[in-house]
Design a protein around this motif. Sequence first.
Motif, PDB file in Angstrom:
ATOM      1  N   ALA A  40      21.192 -11.689 -31.591  1.00  0.00           N
ATOM      2  CA  ALA A  40      22.403 -12.366 -31.101  1.00  0.00           C
ATOM      3  C   ALA A  40      23.600 -11.418 -31.156  1.00  0.00           C
ATOM      4  O   ALA A  40      24.418 -11.378 -30.234  1.00  0.00           O
ATOM      5  N   ALA A  41      23.691 -10.639 -32.231  1.00  0.00           N
ATOM      6  CA  ALA A  41      24.808  -9.697 -32.365  1.00  0.00           C
ATOM      7  C   ALA A  41      24.782  -8.658 -31.251  1.00  0.00           C
ATOM      8  O   ALA A  41      25.808  -8.363 -30.623  1.00  0.00           O
ATOM      9  N   LEU A  42      23.591  -8.110 -30.980  1.00  0.00           N
ATOM     10  CA  LEU A  42      23.503  -7.079 -29.944  1.00  0.00           C
ATOM     11  C   LEU A  42      23.762  -7.660 -28.559  1.00  0.00           C
ATOM     12  O   LEU A  42      24.337  -6.997 -27.690  1.00  0.00           O
ATOM     13  N   ARG A  43      23.364  -8.912 -28.361  1.00  0.00           N
ATOM     14  CA  ARG A  43      23.616  -9.559 -27.070  1.00  0.00           C
ATOM     15  C   ARG A  43      25.123  -9.745 -26.877  1.00  0.00           C
ATOM     16  O   ARG A  43      25.661  -9.473 -25.806  1.00  0.00           O
ATOM     17  N   ALA A  44      25.818 -10.165 -27.943  1.00  0.00           N
ATOM     18  CA  ALA A  44      27.277 -10.316 -27.853  1.00  0.00           C
ATOM     19  C   ALA A  44      27.916  -8.966 -27.539  1.00  0.00           C
ATOM     20  O   ALA A  44      28.840  -8.878 -26.719  1.00  0.00           O
ATOM     21  N   GLN A  45      27.379  -7.914 -28.158  1.00  0.00           N
ATOM     22  CA  GLN A  45      27.965  -6.584 -27.926  1.00  0.00           C
ATOM     23  C   GLN A  45      27.712  -6.105 -26.501  1.00  0.00           C
ATOM     24  O   GLN A  45      28.610  -5.573 -25.848  1.00  0.00           O
ATOM     25  N   SER A  46      26.490  -6.302 -25.998  1.00  0.00           N
ATOM     26  CA  SER A  46      26.238  -5.769 -24.658  1.00  0.00           C
ATOM     27  C   SER A  46      26.938  -6.602 -23.583  1.00  0.00           C
ATOM     28  O   SER A  46      27.416  -6.051 -22.585  1.00  0.00           O
ATOM     29  N   THR A 100      19.172  -0.514 -24.970  1.00  0.00           N
ATOM     30  CA  THR A 100      19.646   0.261 -26.119  1.00  0.00           C
ATOM     31  C   THR A 100      21.159   0.162 -26.195  1.00  0.00           C
ATOM     32  O   THR A 100      21.822  -0.160 -25.210  1.00  0.00           O
ATOM     33  N   ILE A 101      21.683   0.447 -27.377  1.00  0.00           N
ATOM     34  CA  ILE A 101      23.127   0.512 -27.570  1.00  0.00           C
ATOM     35  C   ILE A 101      23.451   1.924 -28.037  1.00  0.00           C
ATOM     36  O   ILE A 101      22.835   2.424 -28.981  1.00  0.00           O
ATOM     37  N   ILE A 248      32.854  -1.661 -33.825  1.00  0.00           N
ATOM     38  CA  ILE A 248      31.659  -2.460 -33.569  1.00  0.00           C
ATOM     39  C   ILE A 248      30.486  -1.555 -33.150  1.00  0.00           C
ATOM     40  O   ILE A 248      30.698  -0.541 -32.493  1.00  0.00           O
ATOM     41  N   SER A 249      29.283  -1.907 -33.571  1.00  0.00           N
ATOM     42  CA  SER A 249      28.012  -1.216 -33.272  1.00  0.00           C
ATOM     43  C   SER A 249      27.732  -0.009 -34.171  1.00  0.00           C
ATOM     44  O   SER A 249      26.623   0.522 -34.145  1.00  0.00           O
ATOM     45  N   SER A 284      17.670   0.910 -30.411  1.00  0.00           N
ATOM     46  CA  SER A 284      16.797   0.043 -29.608  1.00  0.00           C
ATOM     47  C   SER A 284      16.300  -1.123 -30.453  1.00  0.00           C
ATOM     48  O   SER A 284      15.627  -0.921 -31.469  1.00  0.00           O
ATOM     49  N   LEU A 285      16.635  -2.324 -30.039  1.00  0.00           N
ATOM     50  CA  LEU A 285      16.207  -3.513 -30.788  1.00  0.00           C
ATOM     51  C   LEU A 285      14.686  -3.658 -30.726  1.00  0.00           C
ATOM     52  O   LEU A 285      14.052  -4.029 -31.714  1.00  0.00           O
ATOM     53  N   SER A 286      14.077  -3.310 -29.589  1.00  0.00           N
ATOM     54  CA  SER A 286      12.621  -3.493 -29.498  1.00  0.00           C
ATOM     55  C   SER A 286      11.899  -2.497 -30.415  1.00  0.00           C
ATOM     56  O   SER A 286      10.901  -2.847 -31.040  1.00  0.00           O
TER      57      SER A 286
END
Lengths: 304, 328
Positions: A40-46, A100-101, A248-249, A284-286
């Motif tokens: 959820a955090a990474l989705r908010a960031q992207s 990826t972020i 952030i990130s 990379s979250l995956s």
Amino acid sequence: MTHARGGSPAYTTFPDGSRASFGGDEYIFVELDEAMSIAAALRAQSITVRITDLELPGVLDIAPANSSYLIRVDPEAIDPRRALTTIADVHAAGQTAAATISTEILDVPVLYDDPWSTEVCMRFRDGHQSATETDLQFTARINGFVSVDELVEAHSSAPFIVTFPCFKPGNAESYQLVPRERQIQAPKYLTPRTETPARAVAHGGAFTVIYPSSGVGGYQLLGRSAIPVVDLSQTTREFRRSPVLTPISTLLQFRPVDRAEYDEVRRLVDADQYAVRRAPVEFSLSDFDEDPVGYARSLKELLS
Amino acid sequence: MISVLAPGPHTTIQDSGRPGYYAMGLPPSGALDQYAHACANVLVGNAESAATLEATAAGPTLGFDQDVLVAVTGADVDVTIDGRPVETWAAHLIRASQQLTVGLARAGARAYLAVRGGIDCPLFLGSRSTYTAAAVGGLSGRPLVAGDTLRVGHEIAAPARPGARIDSRLRGRTGGEVTVRVVPGLCNYRFAAESMERFFGGTYTMTARADRIGCRLDGPSLTYVERDQPFGAGDDPSNVVDLGYPVGSIQVPSGVEPICLLRDAVTGGGYATLGTVISADLDLLAQARAPDTVRFEPVSIDDALAARAASRSRLREVRTNLNLLSLF
């Protein structure tokens, strides 16, 4: 989209299930999930990066949080109802998170169980869950660790990712890159302290922060960072690009140091000769989901 | 130069604020009563960006070593120049060596003092607003103290009009019984429906716990919808996973004493918020003080935008009236 008249909550549900509403006439609040997770955090960031890339005139602030985000607009320059439609389109177009972020990992030398935190936390036992233990002992016990050392080992075993810079400049809530069942959790003080040492490393809920300056605080004190996280004057070397160390990130790798190393880092910081160890990361979250322990180790190795 | 002879209990330099740094944890700050602040600037012919002094409860005593046009707006206060009372919401020429005192507020909470040219101090991230929690803006990020000296700036936009006054019809409100409009939303879903009826049907009293960060109100308590708290939210039913707080948002920790956040509030935290006071009505809250009463009225975003437009048009009318004055 319809906007309810006054009296009932004016929520808009986006195609991906996110819930949006207006905060008065200047803010738009979007909640992606009610629970905390790295996804959820990474989705908010992207999503907020994609909204930033639209360069919408009249957008004053885009502030991602743990599993939500807030946008502030100037209604004279952009109608917030129209901005909401544009944001809904971003949610509709971009499935989940970016693959990826692009970020950085920073080495944060920490003197765990430091004398300053111990002294301060023992003065505030009245507002605390435990009358006798230090915050570190309390946090270790309630998380099922047999010793303080085990908690320190867990806290420094995998990096944290900054998910919500808030509270005051330089402060950043960060969430550890370990599966949910291994997240360290701690309640906040029953009554907040009126005093916290600057650079205290502390944990509350499932988040670690480094207090940028001394002041009030309710998180459990675990140790003290040797390096500062804010310089609003931007006069020291680490802060020329940004007044805050951990936007952030950012990934933070906490590293236990002894008193001698802590003092040496402090000396170099005071002389403005200390360079924070850092390395670029494509997070990379995956990759993390596939092998959390191995991925965390490979991130840590980027700093060696 | 202006010398601060007595600072008043809490007097800070404020302008319209410092937008754009929410993502860094920096709130917008700026004058809590934006309308009174803007009117003070208009009276002395200042640009919108000019900084004023915001005085809480009682004002400062200032000494001047130059001739300058001044105006005091906002709370209902006694203003004297060398002991001689002068009208608020009006522009007065003050001579070098004269002293100006802004007294105790009879009604309302905050007075704004503008000097022609604006109060000068270094800009921090584009604004002169004082934010004491991070010690930035204003004079080293702190309230005025006796012995401070203030410089007069050059932020002028219109001719000087000594004697100009704002019609009483166009002056701001100063507390009493106020109704502020709220757009419901944010974490409103966490509150029991009957609680929301109680909130919008009830009358709240301002408590003494009010500052630039926010104000606490005493009145009907609220309950939350029961649920298993989601991971990371915290145990109390009023807790949510930490999220951003809009200026004007209302939170109710543990269901008692709603807190309405103002312009120096922390940018986020972990309490469920039920909605947001509209920008036009934040000025009313800025002027409310214990034991003034506050009622909350739910409005739609459409109504909020209409109210904003009405508030802007009122300020335009102030400008127009003062411009007409200079023609006669």
